[in-house]
Motif scaffolding. Structure first.
Motif: not given
Ligand SMILES: *Cc1c(COP(=O)(O)O)cnc(C)c1O
Length: 344
Positions: A281-302
């Motif tokens: 039930n856990i999904v971990i994915f890499d977001i490096s290619k977006t050029g953003k940090t994971s914190t930024e990405i999580v903020g956008i998702f939110k």
């Protein structure tokens, strides 16, 4: 909000709240709480162990189990990314004076050979290597299943070197549902086991320690030492009982939802995901290619109504659970695939 931060965010359902409201209670330190006793008997029976004891959290479950098993100064073997090492506030050092010898792995699974090579020779210099711990499923490695055949090989090496074995089985239910192997098989090789009621099973509170009758009586005393002796706790145990009676088989739905996320996210530009690592039930994915940090990405998702957690600087974690449906997961993929990461 589609809340995919963790399987700990579930709230008790109306039926679970009804079970809580109707629970028969007593003083559990006097062993007078019939609901706690029922829960302890029920969980021991589910796993085919002699006994079990209710504790407030999985952290306390691991720490009480390790304290009960060990003597000060023992060395324990732990996988480097495990919960005991990373999320339990140096508990083994503080509560039990244990030295941790960490095993490095690629995906959270080590082998019997790894254990063999980490056991120190007993001599006047060396700490005594005495316990090996296994986490199943492995949280930081994306809910991956530690294979039963490797656990059995490790048991042989452990027995040869007189090592005890502890299972951090916070999500062992997920391994059981994903593989079909009985719960009893997953815990039989271990001297002590801790399992969570408050993750995928959806109870608000609680974990269980499992083992022999003698071990559990000792653990009950350690639990008191840790301040974990509770009184009319049947109101919580009732939620745990409800969870084990109703919410185990449905974990398959969480696994299906995780697949939906994995496949959907894998098709989105900028994300990398290894579908083989999504086993439960856990999904971990890499977001490096977006050029953003994971914190930024999580903020956008939110800002777009999807909650996840940053998992290191370049990865994001989603977890499926009782309070999100397959439809919610499809919706989350749809929302995320419409995002433009060039803009903040
Ligand atoms: C959640 C978890 C625990 C226990 O956590 P608590 O928050 O203390 O209940 C232990 N081990 C693993 C692998 C976990 O994921």
């Amino acid at each position: 909000m589609i809340d995919l931060r963790s399987d700990t965010v579930t709230r008790p359902s109306p039926q679970m709240r009804k079970a809580i409201a109707e629970a028969e209670v007593g003083d559990d330190v006097f062993r007078d709480d019939p609901t706690v006793i029922r829960l302890e008997e029920k969980v021991a029976e589910l796993f085919g162990t002699e006994a079990s004891v209710y504790v407030p959290s999985g952290t306390m479950g691991n720490q009480v189990a390790l304290k009960t098993l060990s003597e000060p100064g023992w060395e324990i073997l732990c996988e480097r990314d495990c919960h005991i090492v990373n999320y339990e506030v140096a508990g083994p050092a503080i509560h039990s004076s244990l030295l941790i010898n960490m095993i490095d792995t690629e995906h959270g699974v080590f082998t019997a050979e790894d254990v063999e090579s980490h056991v120190r020779e007993p001599n006047i210099h060396n700490p005594l290597t005495k316990i090996v711990t296994i986490e199943n499923t492995h949280n930081r490695h994306g809910g991956t299943i530690f294979p039963l055949n490797e656990i059995l090989r490790i048991r042989k090496v452990a027995s040869k070197h007189n090592l005890l074995m502890h299972l951090d089985g916070a999500r062992i239910w997920n391994a059981h549902i994903a593989t079909g192997a009985p719960l009893a098989d997953w815990v039989a090789p271990f001297d002590s086991v801790s399992v969570c009621l408050s993750k995928g099973l959806g109870a608000p509170v609680g974990s269980m320690i499992l083992g022999t009758k003698d071990f559990i009586e000792k653990a009950r005393r350690t639990r008191k030492l840790f301040g974990g002796g509770m009184r009319q706790v049947g109101i919580l145990a009732a939620a745990g009982l409800y969870a084990v009676e109703h919410n185990i088989d449905r974990l398959a739905e969480d696994h299906d939802s995780a697949r939906i996320l994995a496949e959907g996210l894998g098709g989105i530009d900028g994300f990398d995901i290894d579908p083989d690592r999504v086993q439960t039930n856990i999904v971990i994915f890499d977001i490096s290619k977006t050029g953003k940090t994971s914190t930024e990405i999580v903020g956008i998702f939110k800002r777009h109504g999807v909650l996840g957690v940053p998992f290191g600087p370049t990865r994001v974690r989603f977890v499926t659970h009782l309070d999100v449906t397959a439809e919610d997961c499809r919706k989350a993929v749809e929302i995320i695939s419409g995002l433009n990461f060039d803009r903040p």
